[in-house]
Design a protein around this motif. Structure first.
Motif, PDB file in Angstrom:
ATOM      1  N   ASP A  40       0.825  -1.213   0.000  1.00 25.53           N
ATOM      2  CA  ASP A  40       0.000   0.000   0.000  1.00 25.53           C
ATOM      3  C   ASP A  40       0.859   1.263   0.000  1.00 25.53           C
ATOM      4  O   ASP A  40       0.340   2.373   0.073  1.00 25.53           O
ATOM      5  N   ILE A  41       2.183   1.083  -0.098  1.00 22.66           N
ATOM      6  CA  ILE A  41       3.075   2.218  -0.299  1.00 22.66           C
ATOM      7  C   ILE A  41       4.155   1.780  -1.284  1.00 22.66           C
ATOM      8  O   ILE A  41       4.718   0.698  -1.151  1.00 22.66           O
ATOM      9  N   ILE A  42       4.391   2.599  -2.295  1.00 21.34           N
ATOM     10  CA  ILE A  42       5.373   2.242  -3.321  1.00 21.34           C
ATOM     11  C   ILE A  42       6.575   3.187  -3.238  1.00 21.34           C
ATOM     12  O   ILE A  42       6.416   4.395  -3.136  1.00 21.34           O
ATOM     13  N   MET A  43       7.764   2.578  -3.262  1.00 19.82           N
ATOM     14  CA  MET A  43       8.991   3.368  -3.442  1.00 19.82           C
ATOM     15  C   MET A  43       9.610   2.911  -4.752  1.00 19.82           C
ATOM     16  O   MET A  43       9.420   1.772  -5.168  1.00 19.82           O
ATOM     17  N   GLN A  44      10.366   3.779  -5.389  1.00 20.50           N
ATOM     18  CA  GLN A  44      10.967   3.379  -6.652  1.00 20.50           C
ATOM     19  C   GLN A  44      12.393   3.864  -6.757  1.00 20.50           C
ATOM     20  O   GLN A  44      12.773   4.858  -6.151  1.00 20.50           O
ATOM     21  N   HIS A  45      13.171   3.109  -7.512  1.00 16.67           N
ATOM     22  CA  HIS A  45      14.502   3.592  -7.860  1.00 16.67           C
ATOM     23  C   HIS A  45      14.659   3.526  -9.369  1.00 16.67           C
ATOM     24  O   HIS A  45      15.607   2.983  -9.902  1.00 16.67           O
ATOM     25  N   THR A  46      13.649   4.016 -10.067  1.00 16.11           N
ATOM     26  CA  THR A  46      13.679   4.126 -11.519  1.00 16.11           C
ATOM     27  C   THR A  46      13.356   5.582 -11.847  1.00 16.11           C
ATOM     28  O   THR A  46      12.994   6.342 -10.957  1.00 16.11           O
ATOM     29  N   ASP A  47      13.443   5.932 -13.128  1.00 16.23           N
ATOM     30  CA  ASP A  47      13.471   7.361 -13.446  1.00 16.23           C
ATOM     31  C   ASP A  47      12.143   8.010 -13.835  1.00 16.23           C
ATOM     32  O   ASP A  47      12.047   9.217 -13.863  1.00 16.23           O
ATOM     33  N   SER A  48      11.132   7.238 -14.201  1.00 20.65           N
ATOM     34  CA  SER A  48       9.917   7.901 -14.685  1.00 20.65           C
ATOM     35  C   SER A  48       8.849   7.946 -13.599  1.00 20.65           C
ATOM     36  O   SER A  48       8.890   7.177 -12.646  1.00 20.65           O
ATOM     37  N   PRO A  49       7.879   8.846 -13.738  1.00 16.77           N
ATOM     38  CA  PRO A  49       6.818   8.949 -12.728  1.00 16.77           C
ATOM     39  C   PRO A  49       5.689   7.956 -12.951  1.00 16.77           C
ATOM     40  O   PRO A  49       4.599   8.150 -12.424  1.00 16.77           O
ATOM     41  N   ALA A  50       5.920   6.885 -13.710  1.00 19.75           N
ATOM     42  CA  ALA A  50       4.842   5.937 -14.018  1.00 19.75           C
ATOM     43  C   ALA A  50       4.249   5.329 -12.741  1.00 19.75           C
ATOM     44  O   ALA A  50       3.027   5.228 -12.596  1.00 19.75           O
ATOM     45  N   ALA A  51       5.118   4.907 -11.814  1.00 25.45           N
ATOM     46  CA  ALA A  51       4.630   4.257 -10.603  1.00 25.45           C
ATOM     47  C   ALA A  51       3.760   5.222  -9.794  1.00 25.45           C
ATOM     48  O   ALA A  51       2.743   4.831  -9.218  1.00 25.45           O
ATOM     49  N   MET A  52       4.163   6.491  -9.756  1.00 25.55           N
ATOM     50  CA  MET A  52       3.378   7.500  -9.044  1.00 25.55           C
ATOM     51  C   MET A  52       1.979   7.621  -9.657  1.00 25.55           C
ATOM     52  O   MET A  52       0.976   7.702  -8.945  1.00 25.55           O
TER      53      MET A  52
END
Lengths: 310, 357
Positions: free
Chosen positions: B210-222
């Motif tokens: 229920d919370i996502i963190m990312q270490h990639t460059d685009s805002p797709a996950a957001m």
């Protein structure tokens, strides 16, 4: 490791979403190649479709108009390819590659002020009662509309190519353009129409990416999907139904490996990421191992320039 | 053929000379980016740094950039081209450019190179990076407090020390406030592929994150987090426009002060090969404004952590900490040294799964 967290229903839904952009682009390219033209500009046409669809959907508030604009945009840019290769007889491979580069750059220019904008939401099928049936409801009756449309397009292309006179003529142009010409068919005109259809489908696939799968505009967001679509046509050995199989398989591998990872399975990710390309190579090898088969499937005049006087 | 060569050399010299006359004071700075400048993440922030350099020095500086440069021999070609066209200073802004930077730097000893997030240096190659893990500690603390399913989803790019460090830092901070927290990690093996990043976010959410963190460059996950009504953190850029409700906070890379300093050093003739690793304190790592979805007490404790990291009274990796296999890594009160952090290739105890090889 706990695989019970993977829900097969949502897995299938998300694999369909992941597969639809390449499915649409591939069915367009299949028709183009069936008419004897190799257009390597799929990636460029997809990204143009992605941004045209995005801009129109945002400005009008209607995703449907967005999808229409994406088809128009994809067809428009493919028309450049059509004029160059069919009238000016340029090399199809080089022109297709140029189309990809041009499309990526031009889309970035068009989309400059659209980063961070939210597109209008695209609807899902929602039939009372039917969509509420457990398992079958979410599996069959509640996808977004474009997934059904993409399957209808596949069926329509299959019907057109194998059951109509027009399809027969188109295939004739792809198999032997000199014979088709001698019979009085307008090879150039047939091919241009096929190229425009291919552009429209690639555009539609691109818009599905920017309006449904990711819902946002980012430069270069197709990230190689066009090349997978090209590989898919070969994988499907130019048969429409196999495009569905291939697209869902390719999309399925991606989605499944992500889900397996999330479930904690220890899988060789790097190998799975290259699986679609490996599978395509294997299919190519199998096809070419049997000469009769290969010649049955690949259009004989694929990539060859047609000049009426020659 | 020989004549042609002589002519060309002469022409090149003439061009070079006239360039030198013009560029008596003008410093030419080149940038290569791994993604498009419009990714609204990693490459975007580097380009903001480039614009800050232009703003700071005006007519005394000329900047050039090439975007979406693959981390392959292609990058070598691009940097060689830049060096040949009279660039004084080249910023290579992605980890896997490393060996290519070293190759080109060897051929052009008079051109200065700056490589982001790498560890290989020479007389004309500096490295610089940010202690992103300090930011991870802050957002890990927030995530640990706010997750209701006790599951944090993490979209990781490549298994390199920088990414593994981020995962560990976030997990340690989350675990401290929430002993039941689990971290689900998905490796996508790309920095930039919005479609795949979105699929990864969907997979994680489907499996209870229920919370996502990312270490990639685009805002797709957001974007996906916003759509599914869960929370996420901005990565590299603030990304609030992609998730007005989903975004809790963000880790913002701020390269501008460093870039301006380094260009200044070239102008002054004081540039020397260095290794910079700055964190929250000098402002290289920024923490985006907290969303009002975060309860006031969590906001306060997160701010306290941020301040302590900045003041140096707290370290993201403070013992007692064990490695994943249960062996002791840091004893009580001991903090990790930079060498171990720079080469980190293991998970800390409590994280499931293996680092892909």
């Amino acid at each position: 490791m706990d695989f019970s967290t993977i829900s097969s229903v949502s897995l299938i839904t998300s694999l369909m979403v992941a597969a639809t952009p390449i499915l649409l682009a591939a069915i367009g390219e299949l028709v183009v190649e069936k008419s004897g033209v190799l257009n390597l500009g799929v990636e460029g046409m997809m990204i143009i479709g992605a941004i045209c669809g995005f801009i129109v959907a945002v400005e009008t508030g209607s995703p449907w108009l967005g999808f229409l604009a994406a088809m128009a945009g994809g067809a428009a840019i493919s028309f450049i390819f059509a004029v160059l290769t069919q009238y000016m007889l340029t090399n199809q491979v080089a022109t297709g590659l140029a189309l990809t580069l041009f499309g990526l750059g031009f889309a970035a220019l068009l989309g400059h002020s659209y980063a961070g904008v939210k597109p209008p939401k695209f609807g899902h099928l929602d039939i009372p009662i039917l969509s509420d049936i457990p398992v079958i409801g979410p599996l069959i009756f509640s996808h977004d509309y474009m997934i059904y449309i993409s399957l209808i397009i596949i069926a329509a292309v299959w019907y057109f190519l194998t059951r109509t006179r027009g399809g027969l003529v188109l295939r004739a142009a792809g198999e032997n353009h000199d014979a088709a010409h001698a019979l009085g068919y307008k090879v150039i005109r047939i091919r241009i129409m096929a190229i425009l259809f291919g552009g429209a489908m690639a555009g539609l696939g691109g818009a599905y990416l920017s309006l449904v799968r990711v819902p946002q505009w980012t430069e270069g967001m197709t990230a190689g999907a066009g090349w997978i679509a090209l590989a898919l046509v070969v994988f499907a050995s130019w048969k429409p139904w196999r495009i569905i199989l291939g697209a869902y398989l390719f999309g399925g591998i991606t989605v499944l490996q992500l889900n397996l990872q999330a479930a904690g399975a220890n899988i060789p990710v790097a190998y799975l990421s290259m699986a679609p390309y490996l599978v395509t190579i294997i299919v190519l090898v199998i096809m070419s191992s049997d000469k009769k088969r290969a010649s049955l499937n690949a259009p004989a005049c694929l990539g060859r320039i047609f000049h009426a006087s020659s | 053929m020989k004549l042609l060569k002589t002519l060309l050399t002469g022409a090149a010299l003439a061009v070079g000379l006239s360039g030198a006359v013009h560029a008596a004071e003008k410093v030419k700075v080149g940038f290569i980016y791994v993604g498009p400048t419009g990714d609204f993440g990693w490459s975007y922030e580097h380009d903001q740094g480039r614009l800050a350099v232009e703003e700071a020095f005006g007519d005394n500086v000329e900047t050039v950039f090439v975007e979406s440069v693959p981390e392959s021999a292609d990058s070598e070609r691009v940097m060689t081209q830049m060096a040949l066209s009279g660039t004084d200073l080249i910023f290579a802004t992605s980890f896997n450019y490393m060996d290519h930077v070293m190759n080109v730097a060897k051929k052009f000893p008079n051109v200065k190179f700056e490589h982001a997030t790498g560890f290989k240096r020479s007389d004309n190659v500096s490295t610089y990076s940010a202690r992103f893990y300090e930011g991870r500690t802050v957002i890990g603390h927030i995530a640990g407090n706010m997750t209701e399913t006790n599951t944090i989803g993490y979209i990781a790019s490549y298994p390199i020390p920088e990414v593994i460090r981020g995962i560990n830092a976030a997990y340690i901070a989350a675990k401290k406030v929430n002993p039941d927290v689990k971290m689900k990690i998905v490796w996508v093996f790309t920095w930039f592929d919005p479609g795949k990043e979105a699929d990864a976010a969907t997979a994680l959410i489907d499996q209870g994150a229920d919370i996502i963190m990312q270490h990639t460059d685009s805002p797709a996950a957001m974007t996906i987090a916003e759509e599914k009504g869960i929370y996420a953190f901005g990565q590299a850029s603030d990304m609030i426009q992609f998730g007005p409700n989903a975004r809790l906070s963000s880790i913002i890379d701020n390269w501008a002060p460093y870039y301006v300093n380094r260009v200044k050093a070239v102008m002054d003739g004081t540039w020397a090969s260095t290794d910079t690793w700055d964190g929250i304190k000098p402002g290289m790592v920024g923490i985006g404004a907290f969303s009002d979805k975060i309860p006031a007490d969590v906001q306060a404790s997160a701010t306290a952590i941020k301040d302590a990291l900045s003041a140096g009274t707290m370290h993201s990796f403070t013992g007692p900490l064990n490695k994943q296999d249960g062996s002791v890594w840091l004893k009580d009160g001991e903090t990790a040294d930079d060498g171990t952090l720079a080469g980190m290739n293991f998970y800390v105890e409590g994280i499931d799964g293996e680092v892909p090889q």
